[in-house]
Write a protein that holds these residues in place. Structure first.
Motif, mmCIF file in Angstrom:
data_model
loop_
_atom_site.group_PDB
_atom_site.id
_atom_site.type_symbol
_atom_site.label_atom_id
_atom_site.label_comp_id
_atom_site.label_asym_id
_atom_site.label_seq_id
_atom_site.Cartn_x
_atom_site.Cartn_y
_atom_site.Cartn_z
ATOM 1 N N PHE A 1 0.839 -1.204 0.000
ATOM 2 C CA PHE A 1 0.000 0.000 0.000
ATOM 3 C C PHE A 1 0.877 1.259 0.000
ATOM 4 O O PHE A 1 0.555 2.246 -0.669
ATOM 5 N N MET A 2 1.958 1.217 0.753
ATOM 6 C CA MET A 2 2.881 2.358 0.773
ATOM 7 C C MET A 2 3.512 2.567 -0.605
ATOM 8 O O MET A 2 3.678 3.704 -1.059
ATOM 9 N N PHE A 3 3.854 1.468 -1.276
ATOM 10 C CA PHE A 3 4.448 1.538 -2.608
ATOM 11 C C PHE A 3 3.449 2.151 -3.598
ATOM 12 O O PHE A 3 3.795 3.046 -4.390
ATOM 13 N N ILE A 4 2.200 1.693 -3.534
ATOM 14 C CA ILE A 4 1.158 2.231 -4.411
ATOM 15 C C ILE A 4 0.955 3.718 -4.145
ATOM 16 O O ILE A 4 0.832 4.530 -5.077
ATOM 17 N N GLU A 5 0.913 4.074 -2.863
ATOM 18 C CA GLU A 5 0.718 5.478 -2.499
ATOM 19 C C GLU A 5 1.869 6.346 -3.011
ATOM 20 O O GLU A 5 1.652 7.450 -3.536
ATOM 21 N N ALA A 6 3.097 5.852 -2.873
ATOM 22 C CA ALA A 6 4.267 6.610 -3.333
ATOM 23 C C ALA A 6 4.237 6.789 -4.854
ATOM 24 O O ALA A 6 4.527 7.874 -5.373
ATOM 25 N N MET A 7 3.894 5.719 -5.569
ATOM 26 C CA MET A 7 3.806 5.827 -7.028
ATOM 27 C C MET A 7 2.724 6.818 -7.432
ATOM 28 O O MET A 7 2.906 7.622 -8.356
ATOM 29 N N ALA A 8 1.591 6.774 -6.744
ATOM 30 C CA ALA A 8 0.502 7.698 -7.057
ATOM 31 C C ALA A 8 0.902 9.142 -6.757
ATOM 32 O O ALA A 8 0.577 10.055 -7.525
ATOM 33 N N ASP A 9 1.603 9.359 -5.642
ATOM 34 C CA ASP A 9 2.057 10.710 -5.316
ATOM 35 C C ASP A 9 2.961 11.258 -6.413
ATOM 36 O O ASP A 9 2.856 12.432 -6.804
ATOM 37 N N ALA A 10 3.864 10.419 -6.912
ATOM 38 C CA ALA A 10 4.755 10.856 -7.991
ATOM 39 C C ALA A 10 3.961 11.177 -9.249
ATOM 40 O O ALA A 10 4.250 12.153 -9.960
ATOM 41 N N ALA A 11 2.948 10.358 -9.530
ATOM 42 C CA ALA A 11 2.111 10.599 -10.706
ATOM 43 C C ALA A 11 1.340 11.899 -10.569
ATOM 44 O O ALA A 11 1.193 12.663 -11.536
ATOM 45 N N VAL A 12 0.845 12.172 -9.366
ATOM 46 C CA VAL A 12 0.137 13.436 -9.108
ATOM 47 C C VAL A 12 1.084 14.614 -9.314
ATOM 48 O O VAL A 12 0.709 15.647 -9.905
ATOM 49 N N ALA A 13 2.323 14.460 -8.853
ATOM 50 C CA ALA A 13 3.315 15.525 -9.049
ATOM 51 C C ALA A 13 3.568 15.786 -10.528
ATOM 52 O O ALA A 13 3.923 16.915 -10.929
ATOM 53 N N ASP A 14 3.375 14.767 -11.351
ATOM 54 C CA ASP A 14 3.551 14.911 -12.797
ATOM 55 C C ASP A 14 2.275 15.342 -13.504
ATOM 56 O O ASP A 14 2.230 15.416 -14.738
ATOM 57 N N GLY A 15 1.192 15.586 -12.710
ATOM 58 C CA GLY A 15 -0.015 16.149 -13.286
ATOM 59 C C GLY A 15 -1.193 15.209 -13.442
ATOM 60 O O GLY A 15 -2.269 15.621 -13.886
ATOM 61 N N ILE A 16 -1.048 13.931 -13.092
ATOM 62 C CA ILE A 16 -2.161 12.986 -13.225
ATOM 63 C C ILE A 16 -3.134 13.172 -12.049
ATOM 64 O O ILE A 16 -2.694 13.238 -10.893
ATOM 65 N N PRO A 17 -4.442 13.276 -12.289
ATOM 66 C CA PRO A 17 -5.410 13.400 -11.193
ATOM 67 C C PRO A 17 -5.261 12.247 -10.198
ATOM 68 O O PRO A 17 -5.000 11.111 -10.595
ATOM 69 N N ARG A 18 -5.452 12.549 -8.907
ATOM 70 C CA ARG A 18 -5.149 11.556 -7.866
ATOM 71 C C ARG A 18 -5.959 10.282 -7.998
ATOM 72 O O ARG A 18 -5.424 9.187 -7.836
ATOM 73 N N ASP A 19 -7.241 10.376 -8.302
ATOM 74 C CA ASP A 19 -8.038 9.151 -8.402
ATOM 75 C C ASP A 19 -7.533 8.254 -9.527
ATOM 76 O O ASP A 19 -7.471 7.024 -9.395
ATOM 77 N N LYS A 20 -7.137 8.872 -10.628
ATOM 78 C CA LYS A 20 -6.604 8.092 -11.749
ATOM 79 C C LYS A 20 -5.204 7.568 -11.436
ATOM 80 O O LYS A 20 -4.824 6.470 -11.851
ATOM 81 N N ALA A 21 -4.441 8.331 -10.651
ATOM 82 C CA ALA A 21 -3.097 7.903 -10.265
ATOM 83 C C ALA A 21 -3.156 6.643 -9.407
ATOM 84 O O ALA A 21 -2.383 5.698 -9.603
ATOM 85 N N TYR A 22 -4.079 6.611 -8.442
ATOM 86 C CA TYR A 22 -4.236 5.423 -7.601
ATOM 87 C C TYR A 22 -4.650 4.212 -8.441
ATOM 88 O O TYR A 22 -4.153 3.106 -8.244
ATOM 89 N N LYS A 23 -5.567 4.428 -9.374
ATOM 90 C CA LYS A 23 -6.035 3.322 -10.213
ATOM 91 C C LYS A 23 -4.913 2.785 -11.085
ATOM 92 O O LYS A 23 -4.717 1.561 -11.202
ATOM 93 N N LEU A 24 -4.147 3.687 -11.699
ATOM 94 C CA LEU A 24 -3.035 3.264 -12.553
ATOM 95 C C LEU A 24 -1.988 2.493 -11.751
ATOM 96 O O LEU A 24 -1.490 1.444 -12.186
ATOM 97 N N ALA A 25 -1.648 3.010 -10.576
ATOM 98 C CA ALA A 25 -0.621 2.367 -9.747
ATOM 99 C C ALA A 25 -1.104 1.015 -9.220
ATOM 100 O O ALA A 25 -0.386 0.014 -9.294
#
Length: 265
Positions: free
Chosen positions: A179-203
């Motif tokens: 879960f921490m790994f998924i959260e970290a990947m999503a945070d990085a994706a959000v920093a790159d501009g991906i909406p958070r809900d989509k970032a969590y789904k992608l990760a």
């Protein structure tokens, strides 16, 4: 008599019960639960349709299979309360870390049929993995029945007891690392501009699919990793940074700490 009893009705117990009932393995009216938290117990009755009681001794006396689903620090208290109510036909199942077969047997102060298990929280979505270890009084037929029951909410692996503390690190506690790994990947994706809900789904889907590849292809994880890492490509660049920052070492050290803690419970 009830087919199955639970002393302790927290999230893990409810996940197990939900899978067991949903598969039709045991009917709700053949299951009884107890918990010190009355609200939690009433929720289980309303949502799952099981029988409930505040009397641990009643469950111990009237259940063919008895799951001790309380935290390890409460095992001694619960066992001392129910020991006289358990007969030689009752099959006891434990799900807590650090509670060895010998330790639990000693607390009952008599011979009991005992199976030590270590499930994990993906049981909530019927994708759990449970390590199973019986004592010498459990028959092959009884062991198979319990494994079939646990397979209602995932998969099982029969292991020697000397490996059970390591199981805590590799499967029971490991969803937290993932879960921490998924959260970290999503945070990085959000920093790159991906909406958070989509970032969590992608990760999350990437982790889920990658795990499925390991299980279904039979290939070594390193081989699957190499398949993604094209020469001079983006993936190998990311892998290089992970290695520079001690990614594997951090995971290994975390798991070692988890195993050490389990041994001390």
């Amino acid at each position: 008599m009830y087919k199955l009893g639970f002393i302790g009705c927290g999230n893990m117990a409810k996940a197990m019960i939900g899978g067991i009932i949903g598969s039709g393995f045991i009917k709700a009216d053949q299951i009884i639960c107890a918990d010190v938290n009355a609200d939690m117990l009433n929720t289980a009755k309303e949502n799952l349709g099981v029988n409930i009681t505040a009397d641990n001794k009643k469950i111990a006396k009237e259940s063919e299979l008895l799951v001790l689903s309380v935290k390890p620090q409460f095992y001694s208290q619960v066992i001392s309360e129910i020991a006289d109510s358990v007969n030689d036909k009752t099959l006891i199942i434990t799900i807590a870390p650090g509670q060895s077969l010998d330790k639990v047997q000693e607390q009952f102060k008599k011979k009991v049929k005992l199976i030590r298990t270590m499930p994990n929280t993906p049981a909530l979505v019927l994708e759990g993995i449970t390590a199973v270890c019986p004592n010498e009084l459990v028959s092959d037929k009884e062991l198979k029945y319990v494994c079939d029951m646990f397979n209602c909410f995932g998969k099982t692996e029969i292991l020697e007891e000397r490996l059970m503390n390591a199981v805590v690190a590799v499967s029971s506690s490991s969803p937290a690392y993932v879960f921490m790994f998924i959260e970290a990947m999503a945070d990085a994706a959000v920093a790159d501009g991906i909406p958070r809900d989509k970032a969590y789904k992608l990760a999350a889907q990437s982790v889920y699919g990658s795990a499925k590849m390991v299980l279904e292809t039979g290939k070594h994880p390193g081989e699957l990793k190499d398949m993604v890492c094209s020469p001079a490509g983006t993936t190998i660049e990311a892998v290089k940074v992970l290695e520079q920052n001690g990614f594997r070492s951090a995971v290994i050290e975390a798991m070692n700490a988890c195993t050490k803690k389990a041994k001390g419970l």
